[in-house]
Design a protein around this motif. Sequence first.
Motif, PDB file in Angstrom:
ATOM      1  N   SER A  59       0.840  -1.208   0.000  1.00 31.54           N
ATOM      2  CA  SER A  59       0.000   0.000   0.000  1.00 31.54           C
ATOM      3  C   SER A  59       0.871   1.253   0.000  1.00 31.54           C
ATOM      4  CB  SER A  59      -0.949   0.001   1.205  1.00 31.54           C
ATOM      5  OG  SER A  59      -0.249   0.207   2.419  1.00 31.54           O
ATOM      6  N   TYR A  60       1.997   1.232   0.713  1.00 34.05           N
ATOM      7  CA  TYR A  60       2.930   2.353   0.666  1.00 34.05           C
ATOM      8  C   TYR A  60       3.466   2.542  -0.755  1.00 34.05           C
ATOM      9  CZ  TYR A  60       3.278   2.032   5.812  1.00 34.05           C
ATOM     10  OH  TYR A  60       3.025   2.005   7.153  1.00 34.05           O
ATOM     11  N   THR A  61       3.818   1.429  -1.391  1.00 36.75           N
ATOM     12  CA  THR A  61       4.376   1.484  -2.740  1.00 36.75           C
ATOM     13  C   THR A  61       3.354   2.038  -3.733  1.00 36.75           C
ATOM     14  OG1 THR A  61       5.736  -0.455  -2.206  1.00 36.75           O
ATOM     15  CG2 THR A  61       5.529   0.142  -4.532  1.00 36.75           C
ATOM     16  N   ALA A  62       2.102   1.580  -3.608  1.00 37.74           N
ATOM     17  CA  ALA A  62       1.045   2.073  -4.493  1.00 37.74           C
ATOM     18  C   ALA A  62       0.809   3.566  -4.295  1.00 37.74           C
ATOM     19  CB  ALA A  62      -0.244   1.293  -4.244  1.00 37.74           C
ATOM     20  N   ALA A  63       0.824   4.005  -3.039  1.00 41.29           N
ATOM     21  CA  ALA A  63       0.649   5.432  -2.761  1.00 41.29           C
ATOM     22  C   ALA A  63       1.798   6.237  -3.358  1.00 41.29           C
ATOM     23  CB  ALA A  63       0.558   5.665  -1.256  1.00 41.29           C
ATOM     24  N   GLY A  64       3.024   5.701  -3.260  1.00 41.26           N
ATOM     25  CA  GLY A  64       4.169   6.384  -3.848  1.00 41.26           C
ATOM     26  C   GLY A  64       4.045   6.497  -5.357  1.00 41.26           C
ATOM     27  N   LEU A 154       6.116  10.060   2.062  1.00 37.55           N
ATOM     28  CA  LEU A 154       5.382  10.009   0.800  1.00 37.55           C
ATOM     29  C   LEU A 154       5.521  11.322   0.030  1.00 37.55           C
ATOM     30  CD1 LEU A 154       3.471   8.471  -1.069  1.00 37.55           C
ATOM     31  CD2 LEU A 154       1.558   9.265   0.331  1.00 37.55           C
ATOM     32  N   LEU A 155       5.416  12.451   0.724  1.00 32.87           N
ATOM     33  CA  LEU A 155       5.578  13.746   0.068  1.00 32.87           C
ATOM     34  C   LEU A 155       6.998  13.909  -0.457  1.00 32.87           C
ATOM     35  CD1 LEU A 155       3.606  16.055   2.537  1.00 32.87           C
ATOM     36  CD2 LEU A 155       2.917  15.375   0.233  1.00 32.87           C
ATOM     37  N   ARG A 165      10.457   6.030  -9.251  1.00 31.70           N
ATOM     38  CA  ARG A 165      11.376   6.293  -8.150  1.00 31.70           C
ATOM     39  C   ARG A 165      10.605   6.512  -6.849  1.00 31.70           C
ATOM     40  NH1 ARG A 165      16.659  10.064  -7.962  1.00 31.70           N
ATOM     41  NH2 ARG A 165      17.006   8.869  -9.846  1.00 31.70           N
ATOM     42  N   SER A 166       9.492   7.223  -6.942  1.00 30.15           N
ATOM     43  CA  SER A 166       8.664   7.453  -5.753  1.00 30.15           C
ATOM     44  C   SER A 166       8.182   6.124  -5.178  1.00 30.15           C
ATOM     45  CB  SER A 166       7.467   8.338  -6.108  1.00 30.15           C
ATOM     46  OG  SER A 166       7.890   9.595  -6.578  1.00 30.15           O
ATOM     47  N   ALA A 167       7.735   5.235  -6.069  1.00 29.52           N
ATOM     48  CA  ALA A 167       7.272   3.923  -5.617  1.00 29.52           C
ATOM     49  C   ALA A 167       8.423   3.135  -4.987  1.00 29.52           C
ATOM     50  CB  ALA A 167       6.680   3.143  -6.794  1.00 29.52           C
ATOM     51  N   ALA A 168       9.627   3.203  -5.589  1.00 32.20           N
ATOM     52  CA  ALA A 168      10.780   2.484  -5.060  1.00 32.20           C
ATOM     53  C   ALA A 168      11.167   2.998  -3.675  1.00 32.20           C
ATOM     54  CB  ALA A 168      11.964   2.605  -6.021  1.00 32.20           C
ATOM     55  N   LEU A 169      11.102   4.309  -3.487  1.00 31.19           N
ATOM     56  CA  LEU A 169      11.451   4.883  -2.185  1.00 31.19           C
ATOM     57  C   LEU A 169      10.455   4.471  -1.116  1.00 31.19           C
ATOM     58  CD1 LEU A 169      12.567   8.498  -3.222  1.00 31.19           C
ATOM     59  CD2 LEU A 169      14.012   6.576  -2.519  1.00 31.19           C
ATOM     60  N   PHE A 171       8.684   1.748  -1.180  1.00 29.81           N
ATOM     61  CA  PHE A 171       8.911   0.319  -0.940  1.00 29.81           C
ATOM     62  C   PHE A 171      10.090   0.131   0.018  1.00 29.81           C
ATOM     63  CE2 PHE A 171      10.913  -3.761  -2.090  1.00 29.81           C
ATOM     64  CZ  PHE A 171       9.841  -4.616  -1.872  1.00 29.81           C
ATOM     65  N   ALA A 172      11.165   0.902  -0.201  1.00 30.77           N
ATOM     66  CA  ALA A 172      12.325   0.828   0.683  1.00 30.77           C
ATOM     67  C   ALA A 172      11.965   1.282   2.091  1.00 30.77           C
ATOM     68  CB  ALA A 172      13.467   1.687   0.124  1.00 30.77           C
ATOM     69  N   PHE A 173      11.156   2.319   2.194  1.00 31.36           N
ATOM     70  CA  PHE A 173      10.708   2.785   3.504  1.00 31.36           C
ATOM     71  C   PHE A 173       9.912   1.684   4.212  1.00 31.36           C
ATOM     72  CE2 PHE A 173       7.073   4.499   5.885  1.00 31.36           C
ATOM     73  CZ  PHE A 173       7.741   5.164   6.905  1.00 31.36           C
ATOM     74  N   GLY A 174       9.012   1.049   3.482  1.00 33.35           N
ATOM     75  CA  GLY A 174       8.220  -0.033   4.068  1.00 33.35           C
ATOM     76  C   GLY A 174       9.088  -1.189   4.541  1.00 33.35           C
ATOM     77  N   LEU A 175      10.113  -1.536   3.738  1.00 36.29           N
ATOM     78  CA  LEU A 175      11.032  -2.595   4.160  1.00 36.29           C
ATOM     79  C   LEU A 175      11.762  -2.198   5.441  1.00 36.29           C
ATOM     80  CD1 LEU A 175      12.727  -3.839   0.844  1.00 36.29           C
ATOM     81  CD2 LEU A 175      10.969  -4.978   2.202  1.00 36.29           C
ATOM     82  N   GLY A 176      12.070  -0.913   5.568  1.00 36.20           N
ATOM     83  CA  GLY A 176      12.745  -0.447   6.768  1.00 36.20           C
ATOM     84  C   GLY A 176      11.909  -0.613   8.021  1.00 36.20           C
ATOM     85  N   THR A 177      10.589  -0.470   7.888  1.00 33.10           N
ATOM     86  CA  THR A 177       9.717  -0.620   9.060  1.00 33.10           C
ATOM     87  C   THR A 177       9.503  -2.087   9.442  1.00 33.10           C
ATOM     88  OG1 THR A 177       7.660  -0.717   7.761  1.00 33.10           O
ATOM     89  CG2 THR A 177       8.456   1.472   8.399  1.00 33.10           C
ATOM     90  N   LEU A 178       9.842  -2.997   8.542  1.00 34.87           N
ATOM     91  CA  LEU A 178       9.530  -4.414   8.749  1.00 34.87           C
ATOM     92  C   LEU A 178      10.195  -5.029   9.979  1.00 34.87           C
ATOM     93  CD1 LEU A 178       7.946  -6.762   7.532  1.00 34.87           C
ATOM     94  CD2 LEU A 178       9.916  -7.258   6.077  1.00 34.87           C
TER      95      LEU A 178
END
Length: 227
Positions: A59-64, A154-155, A165-169, A171-178
């Motif tokens: 969902s983070y990736t889709a929003a990005g 996200l902003l 690139r926004s989606a990749a960032l 996705f990386a942020f989401g992986l960091g929270t994992l």
Amino acid sequence: MTDLLPQLISALILGLLGGGHCLGMCGGLMGALSLAIPAERRHQRLRLLVAYNAGRILSYTAAGLLLGLAGWALASGPLATVLRSIAGLLLIAMGLYLAGWWSGLTRIEALGRGLWRHLQPITRRFMPITNVPRALLLGGLWGWLPCGLVYSTLLWAASQGDALRSAALMFAFGLGTLPVLLATGLAAERLVGLLRKRGVRVAGGLLVMLFGLWTLPGPHQHWLMGH
């Protein structure tokens, strides 16, 4: 594309060290997911936790991707410099937040409260979580929970002017929270305690602020690259 790697590192750090904030949003649900599984089905606990977090990260990736399309449409001419300046300032603000020196980012959470009022009732349909599809869908919905750290990231991601690139960032942020959220669900207090240490958070915050300064347009970029 030369600046993509430090941006991805920044996103990972934001997610990893911002996990303490995520605990307030999702930590309770992680514990509930763990406790709701009968002892004879404990082997499924990790699978359900991973599925929930996979939905959240997607969902983070889709929003990005969606917000990145808007940033891409604006990233032309002088607006490109404006967007890059916004990205740098947001990184600096997020570094201050991670270091515990400024918490103004939490005010951004008000932006998504209207949407969350409509989504929250839907989340109840997937509880209790008894299988992987339910966990995945619940995680996908929970990813839209109002969160100042997520919205700020996200902003920042959308200000890159590139949807992929926004989606990749994000996705990386989401992986960091994992790690933090998985550790919470699996009762791994040692890892959570390590990431909450003052020195670790300050070091991560300073690194993110350094990336923010490097992102800001200006001649200082060459000096930072040289060091």
